[in-house]
Design a protein around this motif. Structure first.
Motif, PDB file in Angstrom:
ATOM      1  N   SER A  71       0.417  -0.453   3.527  1.00 41.24           N
ATOM      2  CA  SER A  71       0.759  -0.177   2.005  1.00 41.24           C
ATOM      3  C   SER A  71       0.352   1.231   1.695  1.00 41.24           C
ATOM      4  O   SER A  71       0.515   1.620   0.467  1.00 41.24           O
ATOM      5  N   THR A 104       3.064  -4.527   2.774  1.00 41.80           N
ATOM      6  CA  THR A 104       1.822  -5.369   2.720  1.00 41.80           C
ATOM      7  C   THR A 104       1.975  -6.327   4.125  1.00 41.80           C
ATOM      8  O   THR A 104       1.111  -6.089   5.248  1.00 41.80           O
ATOM      9  N   LYS A 132       6.634  -3.398  -1.620  1.00 42.25           N
ATOM     10  CA  LYS A 132       5.348  -3.741  -1.380  1.00 42.25           C
ATOM     11  C   LYS A 132       5.221  -4.898  -0.647  1.00 42.25           C
ATOM     12  O   LYS A 132       4.242  -5.268   0.286  1.00 42.25           O
ATOM     13  N   ALA A 133       6.052  -5.829  -0.804  1.00 40.95           N
ATOM     14  CA  ALA A 133       5.960  -7.050   0.045  1.00 40.95           C
ATOM     15  C   ALA A 133       6.219  -6.776   1.680  1.00 40.95           C
ATOM     16  O   ALA A 133       5.382  -7.089   2.370  1.00 40.95           O
ATOM     17  N   GLU A 191      11.835  -1.160 -10.256  1.00 47.54           N
ATOM     18  CA  GLU A 191      10.668  -2.089 -10.247  1.00 47.54           C
ATOM     19  C   GLU A 191      10.857  -3.065  -9.249  1.00 47.54           C
ATOM     20  O   GLU A 191       9.953  -3.813  -8.525  1.00 47.54           O
ATOM     21  N   GLN A 192      12.048  -3.687  -9.123  1.00 47.15           N
ATOM     22  CA  GLN A 192      12.425  -4.687  -8.236  1.00 47.15           C
ATOM     23  C   GLN A 192      12.351  -4.146  -6.917  1.00 47.15           C
ATOM     24  O   GLN A 192      11.811  -4.983  -6.075  1.00 47.15           O
ATOM     25  N   ARG A 193      12.953  -3.027  -6.887  1.00 45.93           N
ATOM     26  CA  ARG A 193      12.727  -2.309  -5.313  1.00 45.93           C
ATOM     27  C   ARG A 193      11.244  -2.073  -4.976  1.00 45.93           C
ATOM     28  O   ARG A 193      11.071  -2.375  -3.708  1.00 45.93           O
ATOM     29  N   LEU A 194      10.522  -1.630  -5.831  1.00 50.84           N
ATOM     30  CA  LEU A 194       9.207  -1.520  -5.651  1.00 50.84           C
ATOM     31  C   LEU A 194       8.415  -2.720  -5.256  1.00 50.84           C
ATOM     32  O   LEU A 194       7.526  -2.955  -4.076  1.00 50.84           O
ATOM     33  N   GLU A 195       8.880  -3.777  -5.734  1.00 52.51           N
ATOM     34  CA  GLU A 195       8.152  -5.224  -5.583  1.00 52.51           C
ATOM     35  C   GLU A 195       8.355  -5.438  -4.140  1.00 52.51           C
ATOM     36  O   GLU A 195       7.681  -5.954  -3.063  1.00 52.51           O
ATOM     37  N   ASN A 196       9.964  -5.284  -3.667  1.00 55.98           N
ATOM     38  CA  ASN A 196      10.283  -5.610  -2.149  1.00 55.98           C
ATOM     39  C   ASN A 196       9.672  -4.764  -1.411  1.00 55.98           C
ATOM     40  O   ASN A 196       9.233  -5.245  -0.391  1.00 55.98           O
TER      41      ASN A 196
END
Ligand code: UTP
Length: 484
Positions: free
Chosen positions: A25, A20, A16-17, A9-14
């Motif tokens: 994306s 974007t 995504k940032a 989940e954390q890797r996915l957040e990074n």
């Protein structure tokens, strides 16, 4: 925090940032449908990309084509002749001796770049596994291994062999070597390592492409990637440990190349050069090869597409082309040079080049990966010769086509050049040249080409001088196949 310690989940957040910011994306379009294992694989690919650099490159190289700015100061780069003139004879003799000494002292390694995808040839496997020789049809890798074995025997030495693959063909290359018993070489003297990759981009939109929902379409970052990969893979550290000072750089597709050339190595080392090159004189003004120039005093290869016509066609008062030295990707590179530019402050970067290619992409409507009929994507590649301007010293030595250049780039078809058929002919012509020097009578057709097929194995000879130890026929019969 290190990536391994982050949750998916954390890797996915990074990711995504970063995506974007880069306006990319779309590569996460199917993320919610993926298993954790698939997510891990896609995130791993995303994390391997510098998306800030990608943003810049998409603008400059995908949505636009970079414009070549003619340098203010440009002149042809001089090169040493293939056959020494009288005043150079002594220098060549000393240089050859010096190159042989470096070999005998174990200071030279061979390096083959084999990370390309070989799309034009269309061979199903690493290009080095292609059956290349005129009669035995031994693979390109075997052809180079025979050269190395003969050179090791001739100079009573060990020549470590470094091979750059890509993540796409690395496993297949390793398996091929294993299957063939490393072609008679000791496995601890062979080091195979993969190069870096770059995403492929949609040519119209500049968007990074997906090959499948969990896989970015990625391609090797060009043979220029070798300069970094040699360092990051630990190959340079391995060379330092072995006392290797010079690396003989060749491409995987040219079975005629002198994998090790004592004269070239010696000329380069005696000049204290950091990276040197062989040049093939252009056959005609607009031949499609990069040309060796001096730009602001630095040796530089200018691609034929960028060399202005008035320079490409310029002739001297004898009618000879002025910008004549074509680049054929044969180099000697000092280990210290690779280490120097990789460790210098601020690092180094080779310029990217745009290549329009066919790239397989995910077709969402039909749930399948499709191979396009025409080029749909842009790949970004760096070229090894772009390291030349970073050198303090650089030597260029002339060679000729018969002696050393018959690459296999394209598949055989009517009128094709640089294909297996022209290479077979090239191998025959060189063998005939060497045999003729040794006194063997060669049958020729009316147009002067050899009327036979001849394969001269590297295990027997890597230089015409090696023929004197062999029991040779006095004559080759017309229309025959002869293996020596
Ligand atoms: P080419 O420019 O002929 O490219 O490579 P290629 O990928 O083999 O073939 P095509 O264009 O898809 O048909 C010249 C040499 O550089 C190596 C190749 O393996 C070959 O030895 N190379 C090329 C790499 O090692 N990495 C790359 O990213 C590109």
């Amino acid at each position: 925090m290190a990536t391994q310690t982050l949750t998916i989940e954390q890797r996915l957040e990074n990711a995504k940032a970063a995506l974007t910011k880069a306006d990319q994306s779309q590569v996460l379009k199917f993320i919610d449908e993926l298993t954790d294992e698939q997510k891990d694989q896609l995130l791993g690919q995303i994390e391997s990309v510098d998306w800030v650099e990608v943003t810049r490159l998409v603008q400059s190289h995908v949505l636009n084509t970079p414009e070549f700015k003619k340098p203010d100061s440009i002149e042809p780069a001089p090169y040493l002749p293939r056959i020494p003139t009288k005043d150079l004879a002594d220098q060549y003799k000393q240089a050859k001796k010096h190159g042989e000494k470096l070999l005998r002292d174990g200071k030279v390694a061979a390096f083959t770049v084999a990370g390309g995808q070989g799309t034009r040839l269309g061979w199903n496997g690493p290009k080095g596994s292609y059956p290349a020789t005129a009669i035995r049809k031994i693979p390109l890798f075997c052809c180079f291994a025979e050269f190395i074995r003969k050179a090791e025997q001739k100079f009573n030495t060990t020549i470590p062999w470094y091979i750059m693959t890509s993540p796409i063909n690395d496993a297949a290359t390793r398996a091929f070597f294993e299957e063939h018993g490393n072609f008679g070489l000791r496995p601890d003297n062979i080091m195979i390592f993969p190069q870096g990759m770059m995403p492929a981009f949609d040519a119209k939109t500049g968007k990074a492409l997906l090959e499948s929902p969990d896989t970015l379409a990625m391609a090797p970052n060009g043979h220029g990637g070798s300069i970094k990969a040699l360092y990051t893979s630990g190959a340079v550290a391995d060379m330092k440990e072995r006392g290797i000072e010079q690396l003989s750089y060749v491409q995987v597709d040219n079975p005629l190349v002198k994998v090790i050339d004592p004269l070239f190595i010696g000329l380069h080392a005696q000049a204290n050069a950091e990276m040197s090159s062989k040049a093939l004189p252009k056959a005609y003004a607009k031949e499609k090869v990069g040309v060796f120039c001096k730009v602001d005093g630095k040796t530089t290869v200018i691609e034929y597409t960028n060399l202005p016509d008035e320079l490409a066609e310029k002739v001297d008062d004898k009618g000879e082309l002025v910008y004549k030295g074509g680049s054929i990707a044969i180099h000697v590179i000092a280990t210290d040079f690779i280490e120097r530019i990789n460790t210098q402050e601020g690092g180094f970067a080779l310029p990217y080049n745009r290549a329009d290619k066919k790239v397989a992409v995910w077709d969402e409507a039909n749930n399948v990966t499709i191979k396009p009929e025409v080029a749909n994507a842009v790949k970004l590649e760096t070229f090894v010769f772009d390291a030349l301007p970073m050198c303090s010293e650089s030597v260029i030595l002339e060679t000729d086509r018969i002696e050393e250049f018959s690459p296999i780039k394209n598949a055989d078809e009517e009128g094709a050049l640089d294909c297996p058929a022209t290479c077979k002919q090239g191998q025959t012509e060189r063998a005939a040249r060497w045999l003729q020097t040794a006194g063997v009578i060669i049958p020729r057709k009316e147009d002067g080409t050899v009327d036979a097929v001849i394969e001269l194995s590297h295990i027997k000879a890597i230089d015409p001088e090696d023929l004197k130890d062999l029991d040779l026929p006095t004559e080759i019969d017309a229309g025959t196949e002869v293996l020596i």
